[in-house]
Design a protein around this motif. Structure first.
Motif, PDB file in Angstrom:
ATOM      1  N   PRO A 296      -3.965 -14.753  -2.825  1.00 61.24           N
ATOM      2  CA  PRO A 296      -2.872 -14.477  -1.888  1.00 61.24           C
ATOM      3  C   PRO A 296      -2.908 -13.014  -1.456  1.00 61.24           C
ATOM      4  N   VAL A 297      -2.544 -12.759  -0.209  1.00 61.27           N
ATOM      5  CA  VAL A 297      -2.553 -11.394   0.289  1.00 61.27           C
ATOM      6  C   VAL A 297      -1.614 -10.539  -0.569  1.00 61.27           C
ATOM      7  N   GLU A 298      -2.050  -9.329  -0.895  1.00 66.70           N
ATOM      8  CA  GLU A 298      -1.278  -8.476  -1.804  1.00 66.70           C
ATOM      9  C   GLU A 298       0.065  -8.079  -1.192  1.00 66.70           C
ATOM     10  N   VAL A 299       0.053  -7.679   0.067  1.00 65.63           N
ATOM     11  CA  VAL A 299       1.292  -7.273   0.749  1.00 65.63           C
ATOM     12  C   VAL A 299       1.334  -7.986   2.105  1.00 65.63           C
ATOM     13  N   ASP A 319       9.892  -4.841  -2.082  1.00 67.55           N
ATOM     14  CA  ASP A 319       9.546  -5.952  -2.973  1.00 67.55           C
ATOM     15  C   ASP A 319       8.200  -6.591  -2.610  1.00 67.55           C
ATOM     16  N   GLY A 320       7.243  -5.743  -2.279  1.00 66.19           N
ATOM     17  CA  GLY A 320       5.888  -6.220  -2.027  1.00 66.19           C
ATOM     18  C   GLY A 320       5.677  -6.863  -0.674  1.00 66.19           C
ATOM     19  N   VAL A 321       6.625  -6.708   0.246  1.00 61.64           N
ATOM     20  CA  VAL A 321       6.489  -7.246   1.601  1.00 61.64           C
ATOM     21  C   VAL A 321       6.678  -6.111   2.600  1.00 61.64           C
ATOM     22  N   ARG A 322       5.831  -6.062   3.618  1.00 63.17           N
ATOM     23  CA  ARG A 322       5.975  -5.049   4.673  1.00 63.17           C
ATOM     24  C   ARG A 322       6.765  -5.645   5.835  1.00 63.17           C
ATOM     25  N   TYR A 323       7.899  -5.047   6.141  1.00 58.91           N
ATOM     26  CA  TYR A 323       8.757  -5.499   7.235  1.00 58.91           C
ATOM     27  C   TYR A 323       8.595  -4.554   8.417  1.00 58.91           C
ATOM     28  N   LEU A 376      -3.259  -3.536  10.547  1.00 57.08           N
ATOM     29  CA  LEU A 376      -2.452  -2.340  10.266  1.00 57.08           C
ATOM     30  C   LEU A 376      -2.694  -1.803   8.868  1.00 57.08           C
ATOM     31  N   ASN A 377      -3.955  -1.812   8.441  1.00 53.55           N
ATOM     32  CA  ASN A 377      -4.297  -1.299   7.113  1.00 53.55           C
ATOM     33  C   ASN A 377      -3.715   0.106   6.938  1.00 53.55           C
ATOM     34  N   VAL A 387      -4.598  -3.929   1.723  1.00 55.49           N
ATOM     35  CA  VAL A 387      -3.575  -4.734   1.060  1.00 55.49           C
ATOM     36  C   VAL A 387      -3.033  -5.824   1.961  1.00 55.49           C
ATOM     37  N   HIS A 388      -3.370  -5.799   3.253  1.00 56.48           N
ATOM     38  CA  HIS A 388      -2.853  -6.786   4.191  1.00 56.48           C
ATOM     39  C   HIS A 388      -3.860  -7.876   4.554  1.00 56.48           C
ATOM     40  N   VAL A 389      -4.983  -7.931   3.852  1.00 55.89           N
ATOM     41  CA  VAL A 389      -5.956  -9.001   4.023  1.00 55.89           C
ATOM     42  C   VAL A 389      -6.308  -9.544   2.641  1.00 55.89           C
ATOM     43  N   SER A 390      -6.406 -10.862   2.518  1.00 57.55           N
ATOM     44  CA  SER A 390      -6.718 -11.485   1.235  1.00 57.55           C
ATOM     45  C   SER A 390      -8.108 -11.109   0.743  1.00 57.55           C
TER      46      SER A 390
END
Length: 564
Positions: A296-299, A319-323, A376-377, A387-390
């Motif tokens: 699963p993708v980290e973020v 909480d580990g999600v980029r908004y 958007l790394n 962190v945005h790619v599995s």
């Protein structure tokens, strides 16, 4: 089976080294095949060396080399080739192994060792088949006659090679079958493929013949159809226990899982990303193998209205999600990833933002440069991770493990070949064999208990089309990209296309001959070029010699409609 695996782990490298050295107890027979005293070489150890070589080559081409990117299983975001201009490789290694296999055959013949003769014939046939698969016309009938004064061998036609390979496989299978009960012992520790089991070698030879008859199914259907029907009546790989999948030892880089990050740089693993083409296909089928193959993708990224961004702001990680505030997305320069529009969005120069919640892959050939900036790394450094790619599942970061194998010939492949043959009217029970192929793939990855739920999926349940059979075979061939490539090349399935920044608008269909053939065997090399057919794409990339490019068609593809 557990004992067999244990033996393979101990012997795969050890016996290869033994074949190239001397031991006090084996000084008279265990000699270097490239040294002197070839007349005393031990055929068992020579064959072990060849088996090891094929294992390494098939494993690397199935996972680590650009064929995995070609078939859109993976993409590399650094130090990779996603853009379809790889020339290919392996020529010298194949012929080195062929010389060793040929010496093993000669020694076995001198010693009247029929089991060893048959194994040598099978290995030679497989190696010649790989060469013609990739390159087209190759030195074949004169290739191993250096001791007879042939230093510049002529190239045989691809048709001659394929049909010669099939004939040799059938002769070897018959040699083993006719001598059951009187075959010499092939010591299990030396036979790293089938533990000295002659019946499994018979099944393997017949299964290889089936593969190559089907390879010719579009080009020469009358020959292929008759051969397939004849071969289906013979013993074939009939279970996962029969299949040829050699576990990696993890002793050195040559016998470890390709692309692991434990040997050398950690980025050897982290730069390999799943390709969105495969992820989207598996998502559509709710395929349980996703969990086994991908992480699963980290973020994950969520683009939401301003009032849904936690704590306010426009771009925050909570909480580990980029908004990201959707109001900040500039439609003139950015676009949310959509499987239907992403290609044109990239052609238009838009930056893609993938908001998939679980698995995020790299689209094929998505950038001119290496795509380590994708999605958007926040730390866009070559080899620095994203962190945005599995990533692939962490098991592929190990040097060895229960699922880490060089998959040379799977039971699933046999099942899908039989299903395809039935659809062509050359066999029976297309649906049953299709279902068995899926079950076999799930079994080999340790999730066979999920078969019932998976096959009940309306998109997986058999629909009678070749498209569906080949899609499932493509998925099952993950880590076996070389065979998936051959299937795609002859059927055009699955219907995959190059990405917006590929070197050509079509996927290459062959490897380029090595330069030393042009330099040292020029007359025969030039004659071989006449067997290639120039296409509208032959000159898509500059720098190649005449028609010797990855986009010229070999005999196998001339006059047929697929793949392009």
């Amino acid at each position: 089976m557990d004992t067999f695996k244990k033996i393979i782990r101990v012997t795969l490298v050890g016996l290869t080294l033994m074949a190239l050295s001397c031991d006090n107890d084996l000084v008279d027979t265990n000699l270097n095949p490239n040294g002197v005293n070839l007349s005393e070489a031990n055929p068992s150890f020579l064959l072990t060396t060849v088996m090891s070589g094929i294992t390494q080559d098939v494993g690397n081409k199935g996972f680590a080399e650009p064929l995995s990117a070609y078939m859109q299983y993976t993409q590399k975001d650094a130090w990779g080739n996603n853009n379809y201009d790889w020339e290919g490789g392996g020529w010298e290694t194949y012929y080195d192994n062929l010389r060793t296999a040929n010496l093993a055959y000669q020694r076995a013949e001198e010693m009247n060792l029929k089991f060893h003769q048959a194994v040598a014939m099978i290995l030679k046939a497989h190696l010649f088949a790989l060469l013609t698969d990739y390159y087209g016309d190759i030195p074949y009938s004169q290739a191993l006659q250096g001791n007879d004064g042939v230093s510049l061998p002529q190239y045989d036609s691809q048709e001659t090679v394929y049909k010669g390979v099939i004939s040799d496989l059938e002769i070897a299978s018959q040699l083993l079958s006719n001598n059951q009960g009187s075959l010499e012992v092939f010591i299990p520790e030396q036979d790293i493929y089938f533990h000295g089991d002659s019946k499994k070698w018979i099944k393997y030879a017949n299964s290889l013949a089936l593969r190559y008859y089907m390879r010719l199914s579009a080009k020469d259907p009358s020959y292929a159809g008759a051969g397939v029907q004849k071969t289906l009546a013979k013993p074939l790989i009939a279970s996962v226990d029969d299949e040829l999948a050699v576990p990696y030892l993890g002793i050195s880089s040559n016998d470890s899982q390709p692309g692991n990050g434990k040997q050398g740089s950690p980025s050897s693993f982290t730069r390999i990303k799943p390709c969105n083409t495969l992820i989207e296909a598996m998502n559509a089928l709710d395929d349980p193998r996703r969990n086994i193959w991908f992480a699963p993708v980290e973020v994950p990224i969520k683009v939401v209205p301003a009032n849904e961004v936690p704590g306010g702001g426009d771009d925050v990680v909570v909480d580990g999600v980029r908004y990201i505030n959707e109001a900040t997305i500039d439609p003139g320069s950015e676009s949310i990833y959509d499987p239907l529009t992403w290609y044109q969005d990239r052609v238009d120069g838009l930056t893609l933002i993938d908001t998939s919640s679980v698995y995020v892959g790299l689209p094929v050939s998505v950038m001119v440069q290496e795509p380590y900036t994708y999605n958007l790394n926040p730390q866009p450094v070559q080899g620095g991770g994203n962190v945005h790619v599995s990533l692939l599942n962490e098991q592929f970061n190990a040097v060895s493990g229960p699922n880490l194998k060089s998959r040379i010939f799977s039971y699933a492949e046999v099942c899908f070949l039989k299903a395809e043959a039935a659809l062509k009217g050359w066999g029976t029970d297309a649906e049953g064999n299709y279902n068995k192929g899926i079950q076999a793939s799930l079994d080999t990855w340790g999730i066979g208990d999920q078969y019932s739920d998976y096959i009940d999926n309306s998109e997986v349940a058999y629909d009678g089309t070749l498209t569906q059979v080949m899609e499932q075979k493509w998925i099952a061939n993950f880590t076996s990209a070389s065979e998936a490539y051959m299937d795609w090349r002859r059927t055009g399935l699955p219907d995959i296309q190059t990405g917006p920044y590929a070197k050509s608008s079509v996927i290459p269909v062959r490897f380029v001959y090595p330069s030393n053939e042009r330099d040292n065997n020029g007359a025969n090399y030039n004659a071989a070029l006449s067997g290639l057919e120039a296409t509208d794409h032959t000159d898509d990339v500059a720098g190649y010699v005449e028609d010797d490019t990855p986009w010229s068609k070999t005999w196998l593809l001339q006059g047929v409609s697929e793949p392009w």
